[in-house]
Motif scaffolding. Structure first.
Motif, PDB file in Angstrom:
ATOM      1  N   ASP A 186       0.827  -1.200   0.000  1.00  0.00           N
ATOM      2  CA  ASP A 186       0.000   0.000   0.000  1.00  0.00           C
ATOM      3  C   ASP A 186       0.866   1.256   0.000  1.00  0.00           C
ATOM      4  O   ASP A 186       0.577   2.214  -0.702  1.00  0.00           O
ATOM      5  CB  ASP A 186      -0.935   0.025   1.208  1.00  0.00           C
ATOM      6  N   LEU A 187       1.934   1.243   0.776  1.00  0.00           N
ATOM      7  CA  LEU A 187       2.857   2.384   0.815  1.00  0.00           C
ATOM      8  C   LEU A 187       3.502   2.573  -0.551  1.00  0.00           C
ATOM      9  O   LEU A 187       3.600   3.694  -1.060  1.00  0.00           O
ATOM     10  CB  LEU A 187       3.923   2.170   1.885  1.00  0.00           C
ATOM     11  N   ARG A 188       3.916   1.481  -1.168  1.00  0.00           N
ATOM     12  CA  ARG A 188       4.537   1.559  -2.485  1.00  0.00           C
ATOM     13  C   ARG A 188       3.543   2.088  -3.520  1.00  0.00           C
ATOM     14  O   ARG A 188       3.899   2.885  -4.381  1.00  0.00           O
ATOM     15  CB  ARG A 188       5.041   0.171  -2.877  1.00  0.00           C
ATOM     16  N   THR A 189       2.293   1.666  -3.419  1.00  0.00           N
ATOM     17  CA  THR A 189       1.269   2.133  -4.351  1.00  0.00           C
ATOM     18  C   THR A 189       1.024   3.626  -4.183  1.00  0.00           C
ATOM     19  O   THR A 189       0.943   4.371  -5.166  1.00  0.00           O
ATOM     20  CB  THR A 189      -0.038   1.356  -4.127  1.00  0.00           C
ATOM     21  N   ARG A 190       0.904   4.082  -2.931  1.00  0.00           N
ATOM     22  CA  ARG A 190       0.690   5.510  -2.690  1.00  0.00           C
ATOM     23  C   ARG A 190       1.862   6.346  -3.187  1.00  0.00           C
ATOM     24  O   ARG A 190       1.673   7.416  -3.774  1.00  0.00           O
ATOM     25  CB  ARG A 190       0.448   5.767  -1.203  1.00  0.00           C
ATOM     26  N   LEU A 191       3.075   5.856  -2.964  1.00  0.00           N
ATOM     27  CA  LEU A 191       4.256   6.573  -3.438  1.00  0.00           C
ATOM     28  C   LEU A 191       4.271   6.627  -4.962  1.00  0.00           C
ATOM     29  O   LEU A 191       4.563   7.674  -5.551  1.00  0.00           O
ATOM     30  CB  LEU A 191       5.525   5.901  -2.920  1.00  0.00           C
ATOM     31  N   GLY A 197       4.649  14.021 -11.791  1.00  0.00           N
ATOM     32  CA  GLY A 197       5.042  14.021 -13.197  1.00  0.00           C
ATOM     33  C   GLY A 197       4.006  14.698 -14.079  1.00  0.00           C
ATOM     34  O   GLY A 197       4.355  15.450 -14.999  1.00  0.00           O
ATOM     35  N   LEU A 198       2.747  14.453 -13.813  1.00  0.00           N
ATOM     36  CA  LEU A 198       1.697  15.097 -14.602  1.00  0.00           C
ATOM     37  C   LEU A 198       1.685  16.609 -14.380  1.00  0.00           C
ATOM     38  O   LEU A 198       1.476  17.374 -15.320  1.00  0.00           O
ATOM     39  CB  LEU A 198       0.337  14.496 -14.256  1.00  0.00           C
ATOM     40  N   ARG A 199       1.929  17.016 -13.156  1.00  0.00           N
ATOM     41  CA  ARG A 199       1.969  18.458 -12.889  1.00  0.00           C
ATOM     42  C   ARG A 199       3.155  19.112 -13.575  1.00  0.00           C
ATOM     43  O   ARG A 199       3.055  20.216 -14.108  1.00  0.00           O
ATOM     44  CB  ARG A 199       2.014  18.725 -11.388  1.00  0.00           C
ATOM     45  N   LEU A 200       4.289  18.432 -13.572  1.00  0.00           N
ATOM     46  CA  LEU A 200       5.469  18.984 -14.250  1.00  0.00           C
ATOM     47  C   LEU A 200       5.252  19.043 -15.756  1.00  0.00           C
ATOM     48  O   LEU A 200       5.689  19.990 -16.412  1.00  0.00           O
ATOM     49  CB  LEU A 200       6.703  18.143 -13.933  1.00  0.00           C
ATOM     50  N   ALA A 201       4.570  18.049 -16.297  1.00  0.00           N
ATOM     51  CA  ALA A 201       4.317  18.036 -17.739  1.00  0.00           C
ATOM     52  C   ALA A 201       3.303  19.100 -18.123  1.00  0.00           C
ATOM     53  O   ALA A 201       3.363  19.664 -19.216  1.00  0.00           O
ATOM     54  CB  ALA A 201       3.816  16.658 -18.156  1.00  0.00           C
ATOM     55  N   TRP A 255       1.685   6.532  -7.048  1.00  0.00           N
ATOM     56  CA  TRP A 255       0.677   7.479  -7.539  1.00  0.00           C
ATOM     57  C   TRP A 255       1.089   8.921  -7.262  1.00  0.00           C
ATOM     58  O   TRP A 255       0.786   9.821  -8.043  1.00  0.00           O
ATOM     59  CB  TRP A 255      -0.690   7.179  -6.940  1.00  0.00           C
ATOM     60  N   ALA A 256       1.791   9.149  -6.154  1.00  0.00           N
ATOM     61  CA  ALA A 256       2.275  10.501  -5.872  1.00  0.00           C
ATOM     62  C   ALA A 256       3.293  10.927  -6.926  1.00  0.00           C
ATOM     63  O   ALA A 256       3.273  12.074  -7.396  1.00  0.00           O
ATOM     64  CB  ALA A 256       2.894  10.563  -4.478  1.00  0.00           C
ATOM     65  N   LEU A 257       4.157  10.002  -7.325  1.00  0.00           N
ATOM     66  CA  LEU A 257       5.136  10.323  -8.366  1.00  0.00           C
ATOM     67  C   LEU A 257       4.455  10.566  -9.713  1.00  0.00           C
ATOM     68  O   LEU A 257       4.871  11.450 -10.474  1.00  0.00           O
ATOM     69  CB  LEU A 257       6.158   9.197  -8.485  1.00  0.00           C
TER      70      LEU A 257
END
Length: 62
Positions: free
Chosen positions: A35-40, A48-52, A42-44
C-alpha cells in the motif's frame, strides 16, 4: 433447540469468527508495504503530470 446445544453452537461460531478476524488482520499487515509503495507510485505520477502540464500553462500567460 436445547439451550446448551445453542450455547455450544454459539461458542463454536464465535471461535470461527475470531480465527477469520485474525487471518484477515495478518493478511492486512502483510499487505501494508505494498500500500505504501502504491501511494508513493501514484504521488510520483501526480508530480510528473503536474510537471508536464506546467510549461503549457506558463507559455499561455504573456
Amino acid at each position: 433447540m436445547h439451550p446448551e446445544t445453542h450455547l455450544a453452537l454459539h461458542h463454536a461460531r464465535a471461535t470461527e469468527l475470531r480465527a477469520e478476524a485474525d487471518a484477515y488482520r495478518l493478511a492486512a499487515e502483510s499487505r501494508h508495504p505494498r500500500d505504501l509503495r502504491t501511494r508513493l507510485g501514484w504521488a510520483l505520477v501526480e508530480v510528473g503530470l503536474r510537471l508536464a502540464a506546467t510549461p503549457k500553462a506558463a507559455a499561455a500567460i504573456p
